[in-house]
Scaffold this active site. Sequence first.
Site, PDB file in Angstrom:
ATOM      1  N   GLY A 117       0.838  -1.191   0.000  1.00  0.00           N
ATOM      2  CA  GLY A 117       0.000   0.000   0.000  1.00  0.00           C
ATOM      3  C   GLY A 117       0.870   1.236   0.000  1.00  0.00           C
ATOM      4  CB  CYS A 127       5.295  -3.946   0.325  1.00  0.00           C
ATOM      5  SG  CYS A 127       6.147  -2.373   0.157  1.00  0.00           S
ATOM      6  CE1 TYR A 128       0.857   1.302   5.320  1.00  0.00           C
ATOM      7  CE2 TYR A 128      -0.603  -0.565   5.732  1.00  0.00           C
ATOM      8  CZ  TYR A 128      -0.219   0.752   5.988  1.00  0.00           C
ATOM      9  OH  TYR A 128      -0.908   1.485   6.909  1.00  0.00           O
ATOM     10  CG  HIS A 183       5.828  -5.492  -4.585  1.00  0.00           C
ATOM     11  ND1 HIS A 183       4.545  -5.336  -4.113  1.00  0.00           N
ATOM     12  CD2 HIS A 183       6.522  -4.412  -4.155  1.00  0.00           C
ATOM     13  CE1 HIS A 183       4.464  -4.205  -3.435  1.00  0.00           C
ATOM     14  NE2 HIS A 183       5.649  -3.621  -3.449  1.00  0.00           N
ATOM     15  CD  GLU A 194       2.886  -8.201  -5.640  1.00  0.00           C
ATOM     16  OE1 GLU A 194       3.606  -8.996  -5.014  1.00  0.00           O
ATOM     17  OE2 GLU A 194       2.637  -7.059  -5.224  1.00  0.00           O
ATOM     18  CB  SER A 219     -25.193  -5.300 -24.231  1.00  0.00           C
ATOM     19  OG  SER A 219     -23.954  -5.982 -24.080  1.00  0.00           O
ATOM     20  N   GLY A 220     -24.884  -7.673 -26.543  1.00  0.00           N
ATOM     21  CA  GLY A 220     -24.007  -7.997 -27.664  1.00  0.00           C
ATOM     22  C   GLY A 220     -22.569  -8.081 -27.186  1.00  0.00           C
ATOM     23  N   GLY A 221     -22.307  -7.632 -25.966  1.00  0.00           N
ATOM     24  CA  GLY A 221     -20.964  -7.712 -25.404  1.00  0.00           C
ATOM     25  C   GLY A 221     -20.731  -9.066 -24.740  1.00  0.00           C
ATOM     26  CB  VAL A 222     -17.526 -10.692 -23.795  1.00  0.00           C
ATOM     27  CG1 VAL A 222     -17.080 -11.920 -23.030  1.00  0.00           C
ATOM     28  CG2 VAL A 222     -16.938 -10.711 -25.197  1.00  0.00           C
ATOM     29  CG  ASP A 223     -18.274  -8.465 -19.390  1.00  0.00           C
ATOM     30  OD1 ASP A 223     -17.463  -9.320 -19.789  1.00  0.00           O
ATOM     31  OD2 ASP A 223     -17.946  -7.327 -19.027  1.00  0.00           O
ATOM     32  CB  SER A 224     -24.656  -8.926 -21.272  1.00  0.00           C
ATOM     33  OG  SER A 224     -24.500  -8.815 -22.663  1.00  0.00           O
ATOM     34  CE  LYS A 282     -14.231  -8.201 -21.333  1.00  0.00           C
ATOM     35  NZ  LYS A 282     -15.509  -7.510 -21.168  1.00  0.00           N
TER      36      LYS A 282
END
Length: 513
Positions: free
Chosen positions: A56, A83-84, A170, A172, A224-229, A369
């Site tokens: 952080g 770290c923090y 770190h 990661e 909607s035509g998008g991937v998520d929906s 995503k």
Amino acid sequence: MKHAEKILIMDFGSQYTQLIARRVREARVYCEISRHDLPLESILKEKPAGIILSGGPDSVYREGSPSLDLRILDLGIPVLGICYGMQIIARMLGGTVERGKEREYGKTEIKIIRENSLYRGLDEIQIVWMSHGDRVKEVPKKFTITSRSESNPVVSIADYEKKIFGIQFHPEVNHTENGMTMIRNFLFGVCACRADWNMAKFLEDSVRDIQEKVGKGKVICALSGGVDSAVTALLVHRAIGERLTCIFVDNGLLRKNEAEELLNRFRMKFHLNVQHVDASNEFLNALQGVDDPEQKRRIIGNKFIEIFEREADKIGDLEFLAQGTIYPDRIESSSVKGPSAVIKTHHNVGGLPEEMTLNLVEPLSELFKDEVRRLGIELGLDAEFLKRHPFPGPGLAVRIIGEVTVERAKVLQEADAIFIEELKKSGLYDQVSQAFAVLLPIRTVGVMGDARTYENVLALRAVHTLDFMTADWFGFPHDFLRRVSTRIVNEVRGVNRVVYDISTKPPSTVEWE
Ligand code: XMP
């Protein structure tokens, strides 16, 4: 979601918190990010196999800086402070933290001086990524110093008995050469996790969760035509079948043939119950005479809600609304985020009415995503659909500069379709993050055959970006641009000039409005 085994990542505001989550999931262990001040009772309910305290930007000595409930270190659950996260452990348990003479930043060589389950299998000398100002000076009782660097005598600490570890660097970040080994050592060696989390398992678990939550109820979902929906709808359909109704609001401002393709795919191939609401006229009427971008967005957003509510009323007895909220959406906008996460401007068109008294079903709310895409594949969606460039909620309205009319939408659809078709033909589509055409409110003089023309100018936009927060324009081969321009001017009536947008974001944005 109930997972047999999970790692809890408590967020102290590091820019790398999401990266920690990704790494844990890459090791096929399920994890969730929570606020740093998640109450103890909630932690106990979650029963995590291990806890990671993120880094952080704050200083543990600053008044009001994020702190840690000490009881967490007594639960018998292994803890890794990064770290923090390490500094807060040291400080809370009676050690001291000091401001380093200078910020330590970048690749650093450290020496492992004590055996440590985090470092199992690693050589004595390691290259790690540092990014900190403060550092631990005196270690708390019962803790051992496990590594040091030339300039810092306390790079990592451990309380072997309680399985509490602190590291100043770190793991990661890719620059920590064996960071993934250290994370795996923590997950498998210390927390005794099993590597059994994958998409097939997620699918199975979430189908069961949705069935439990929805019972015999009915669910509505906006497609909607998008991937998520799309992935949300398929997942809910897998769980409750016919009791899901999808609403596809066609605002007349979609890409060429988009509506037909969407209906074909989801009705024919996946057998979803999709209500096609052709509301093009309603949207275009509401947009008449409007040329201000923000006003366009507002009108389209409100209209969408109005129509969606109307359709929901027609179905009756609805109890649930399924939404394709994904993990980054939650982190950016809500309670999950840590003390200093970046606030991104949200493009909220397509947001649903807050006052709708429906219970939310958000099965993707824990996924990133690329995980949503993998789940899409698991559910049978084709790669071509999953790899499509993003498309803004207000659609072509923000790509028709000035007033939106049916005629102008048609011109833009045709030109855009040629651009995209050529991108796909030339194999460039997947290298570009987003590409589209923009219709400008200017006419210029041209000559066709022997006649003078006075027609529209069309701009092409194509960008490469990792996160859409910054973007660079794509360097096409000249031949490609020539081909697209020639085709558009020859084939699209109403356009006699094509220009290419060579602006980066910032200071420009991806969309023109
Ligand atoms: P900008 O223009 O802000 O775009 O650089 C970044 C990304 O966001 C998309 N975008 C939108 N998406 N509703 C959306 O759902 C919107 O109002 C909206 N505005 C921009 C844009 O297409 C790009 O991918």
